[in-house]
Design a protein around this motif. Structure first.
Motif, PDB file in Angstrom:
ATOM      1  N   ALA A 122     -22.839  -5.982 -64.623  1.00  0.00           N
ATOM      2  CA  ALA A 122     -22.798  -4.607 -65.134  1.00  0.00           C
ATOM      3  C   ALA A 122     -21.386  -4.237 -65.556  1.00  0.00           C
ATOM      4  CB  ALA A 122     -23.310  -3.645 -64.065  1.00  0.00           C
ATOM      5  N   ASN A 135     -20.671  -5.789 -68.775  1.00  0.00           N
ATOM      6  CA  ASN A 135     -21.385  -5.016 -69.793  1.00  0.00           C
ATOM      7  C   ASN A 135     -20.572  -3.796 -70.237  1.00  0.00           C
ATOM      8  OD1 ASN A 135     -23.702  -5.248 -71.190  1.00  0.00           O
ATOM      9  ND2 ASN A 135     -24.949  -4.019 -69.797  1.00  0.00           N
ATOM     10  N   GLN A 193     -19.190  -3.162 -73.979  1.00  0.00           N
ATOM     11  CA  GLN A 193     -19.430  -1.914 -74.720  1.00  0.00           C
ATOM     12  C   GLN A 193     -18.116  -1.291 -75.172  1.00  0.00           C
ATOM     13  OE1 GLN A 193     -22.326  -0.719 -75.815  1.00  0.00           O
ATOM     14  NE2 GLN A 193     -23.289  -2.499 -74.900  1.00  0.00           N
ATOM     15  N   GLU A 246     -22.459   7.269 -80.472  1.00  0.00           N
ATOM     16  CA  GLU A 246     -23.429   6.355 -79.846  1.00  0.00           C
ATOM     17  C   GLU A 246     -22.740   5.354 -78.927  1.00  0.00           C
ATOM     18  OE1 GLU A 246     -26.248   4.577 -82.563  1.00  0.00           O
ATOM     19  OE2 GLU A 246     -26.801   6.558 -83.323  1.00  0.00           O
ATOM     20  N   GLU A 287     -22.032   7.054 -75.775  1.00  0.00           N
ATOM     21  CA  GLU A 287     -23.264   7.182 -74.979  1.00  0.00           C
ATOM     22  C   GLU A 287     -23.572   5.865 -74.265  1.00  0.00           C
ATOM     23  OE1 GLU A 287     -26.890   8.930 -76.749  1.00  0.00           O
ATOM     24  OE2 GLU A 287     -25.516   9.800 -78.214  1.00  0.00           O
ATOM     25  N   ASN A 288     -23.373   4.755 -75.003  1.00  0.00           N
ATOM     26  CA  ASN A 288     -23.645   3.440 -74.414  1.00  0.00           C
ATOM     27  C   ASN A 288     -22.665   3.121 -73.295  1.00  0.00           C
ATOM     28  OD1 ASN A 288     -25.950   2.071 -75.511  1.00  0.00           O
ATOM     29  ND2 ASN A 288     -24.925   2.211 -77.488  1.00  0.00           N
ATOM     30  N   ALA A 312     -23.690   5.112 -70.352  1.00  0.00           N
ATOM     31  CA  ALA A 312     -24.876   4.503 -69.736  1.00  0.00           C
ATOM     32  C   ALA A 312     -24.499   3.222 -68.990  1.00  0.00           C
ATOM     33  CB  ALA A 312     -25.914   4.196 -70.811  1.00  0.00           C
ATOM     34  N   ALA A 313     -23.598   2.420 -69.594  1.00  0.00           N
ATOM     35  CA  ALA A 313     -23.179   1.167 -68.940  1.00  0.00           C
ATOM     36  C   ALA A 313     -22.460   1.481 -67.632  1.00  0.00           C
ATOM     37  CB  ALA A 313     -22.274   0.363 -69.871  1.00  0.00           C
ATOM     38  N   ARG A 360     -23.014   4.137 -65.808  1.00  0.00           N
ATOM     39  CA  ARG A 360     -24.055   4.576 -64.855  1.00  0.00           C
ATOM     40  C   ARG A 360     -24.753   3.367 -64.236  1.00  0.00           C
ATOM     41  NH1 ARG A 360     -29.466   8.205 -66.213  1.00  0.00           N
ATOM     42  NH2 ARG A 360     -30.806   6.653 -65.262  1.00  0.00           N
ATOM     43  N   ILE A 361     -25.055   2.371 -65.085  1.00  0.00           N
ATOM     44  CA  ILE A 361     -25.710   1.159 -64.577  1.00  0.00           C
ATOM     45  C   ILE A 361     -24.777   0.443 -63.596  1.00  0.00           C
ATOM     46  CG2 ILE A 361     -26.555  -1.138 -65.259  1.00  0.00           C
ATOM     47  CD1 ILE A 361     -27.510   0.219 -67.900  1.00  0.00           C
ATOM     48  N   GLN A 366     -24.745   2.308 -60.363  1.00  0.00           N
ATOM     49  CA  GLN A 366     -26.017   2.073 -59.650  1.00  0.00           C
ATOM     50  C   GLN A 366     -25.983   0.716 -58.936  1.00  0.00           C
ATOM     51  OE1 GLN A 366     -29.137   4.355 -62.636  1.00  0.00           O
ATOM     52  NE2 GLN A 366     -29.287   2.158 -62.496  1.00  0.00           N
TER      53      GLN A 366
END
Lengths: 338, 189
Positions: B35, B38, B42, B130, B133-134, B137-138, B140-141, B144
């Motif tokens: 992650a 990732n 990004q 965008e 946003e990615n 999100a990355a 957040r992942i 997590q």
């Protein structure tokens, strides 16, 4: 009083008849608003005066009651037997008449409310044959291969969504399928019996063109995930919730950007049993267990003020709009900005 | 005889549990590592749009001088990222440089109305939005997965297996310090 009541009922009957035709013909918001104005100007609740029917029903009931007691004492009295029979039928006829009048108002309220829901959600009726459509859809999506006895589309509307970057036409549906199975039981005397059981299931969903992605299945259950290679994005939460199958791993990796992954995680929390199938023909079928196109009428034409207030409110279905917005986000992250 | 079978079964269950916990910690650590990689991937997507952004800015001299510095700062911050080392401070630097660049671009749009009408500029803005946003999100992942990993080494009996065998240390989640500065409330953990 009776004459007044009778003429008011005739007037109401004519009004409801004209209303019925107009509701069926209403194609846009202006036509619906005109109907609402007409209801407002009618000046009184759209309710039949059933007092004459009630008096007749109670009178017949009284005669039936007296006849019944008389026959108990004197069983062999044919005239009274006839009287009991006739008064019984009379009670039944008036009860049916009262019920029909009430259900007429209720079904008109339903029709008007439904028209409003359709207009607020940009929906259109689309003629379809349930079993044939399910068979056609099964050629593209595994979702419609459920059920070994019956597969049919029970409800279908065509809608339009206008987002900031993309707009799309979609179909919302209710899919009904039946599984047939044989159950064997043994009774206390050791006799074997088999019987056929039919399990009825309902699933709901949307299908729409999705030209940027093809040949990918994202499923929250084993169903429909039999092909190609599997792919796991970096999120453990996503991988716990979904299984991804794709014709090419590269296509899945390109589509499942982090923003798409978290969008699907959130969507999966909102919609249980969520499956997404991107067919090779560039169509998306998003299916799930809860019915997101549900609406509930609170008032009716018998209380026009409250009903009109309810109708004038926007009846956009929140969970449907939220889902469409999420589909728009998927489109936004799948297209090419350059 | 029976007693020894029961004993052997218990020992077998214990060994199996230890193996499952050990492997679980490893796979959660790898998931956090992936992650993180990732997030870096990004972030590096921004390198793709920098040349296009420079091409647009060249048309607007004044705009160019203001934004060029911010582009250079972003480029240098991106260079400091390492997908093998979870350095959340470096990530915060990149995010801050990106924020400065986006703010600079918004100011430029106000100064140059014609820039707003520029098709390429519009596409670039959309792409940057965008990308952000990615990245969000990355992150957040990543957070997590870090949470799942930290839970996996801290709960009992995983904590025992970790202290004896895996010897992994708790990972830090990524916090946006600039966003955090806007709150008076500070959690006391």
């Amino acid at each position: 009083m009776d004459k007044l009541g009778s003429s008011a009922n005739q007037q109401l009957q004519l009004f409801l008849k004209s209303l019925e035709n107009k509701i069926v013909m209403a194609r846009n918001r202006d036509e619906l608003t005109a109907i609402l104005h007409q209801i407002e100007s009618f000046g009184r609740p759209l309710k039949y005066d059933n007092s004459r029917y009630w008096f007749s029903l109670l009178g017949a009931l009284l005669v039936a009651g007296v006849s019944f007691f008389y026959l108990n004492e004197n069983p062999q009295t044919p005239v009274v037997m006839w009287l009991l029979g006739l008064s019984g039928i009379t009670v039944l006829v008036f009860a049916v008449l009262i019920f029909m009048r009430r259900s007429k108002i209720s079904s008109l309220s339903d029709a008007l409310y439904l028209r409003d829901v359709y207009l607020d959600n940009n929906w259109q009726h689309e003629p379809f044959h349930g079993k044939r459509l399910a068979a056609q859809l099964a050629q593209q999506f595994n979702e419609f291969k459920r059920g070994n006895h019956l597969r049919e589309i029970q409800w279908l509307v065509k809608g339009h969504y206008q987002g900031q970057e993309h707009q799309f036409e979609y179909h919302a549906y209710t899919f009904h399928y039946v599984d047939r199975r044989t159950v064997s039981t043994t009774d206390s005397k050791g006799r074997h019996r088999t019987r056929t059981v039919y399990d009825h299931h309902y699933r709901y969903g949307l299908y729409l063109p999705f030209e940027f992605v093809s040949g990918i299945t994202i499923s929250s259950s084993w169903f429909g995930s039999f092909f190609g290679s599997t792919y796991k994005p970096a999120s453990t939460e996503f991988n716990r919730r979904f299984k991804v199958n794709a014709h090419s791993e590269m296509a899945a990796a390109k589509f499942l950007k982090p923003a798409v992954v978290v969008e699907l995680e959130d969507l999966g929390k909102e919609l249980t049993g969520l499956n997404l199938e991107f067919s090779s023909l560039g169509q998306l079928c998003m299916s799930f267990t809860p019915n997101i196109c549900k609406w509930q009428r609170q008032h009716g034409l018998d209380e026009p003020a409250a009903f009109l207030r309810e109708i004038k409110q926007n009846q956009k279905i929140p969970l449907l709009q939220q889902t469409l917005q999420r589909i728009h986000t998927l489109l936004r992250h799948s297209d090419n900005n350059f | 005889m029976e007693g020894s079978i029961v004993f052997l079964v218990i020992v077998g269950i214990v060994i199996l549990s230890v193996i499952i916990i050990y492997n679980g910690i490893i796979s959660r650590a790898n998931a956090a590592q992936r992650a993180w990689a990732n997030v870096i991937t990004q972030e590096r997507q921004k390198n793709k749009i920098i040349p296009q952004l420079q091409a647009v800015t060249e048309q607007y001299q004044q705009f160019e001088s203001g934004v060029q510095e911010k582009i250079a700062a972003l480029r240098s911050a991106l260079g400091g990222l390492n997908s093998d080392k979870m350095d959340t401070n470096k990530l915060a630097e990149v995010e801050s440089a990106t924020l400065n660049l986006i703010q600079g671009m918004h100011i430029a749009v106000e100064a140059y109305p014609e820039l707003k009408a520029n098709e390429m500029f519009g596409k670039l803005m959309r792409e940057i939005t965008e990308q952000q946003e990615n990245i969000g999100a990355a992150i957040r992942i990543f957070n997590q997965n870090v949470e799942a990993f930290n839970n996996g080494i801290e709960v009992f009996p995983n904590s025992m297996v970790n202290s004896l065998l895996n010897k992994k240390v708790k990972l830090n989640t990524f916090n946006d310090s600039e966003a955090e500065a806007g709150f008076d409330y500070k959690p006391n953990f």
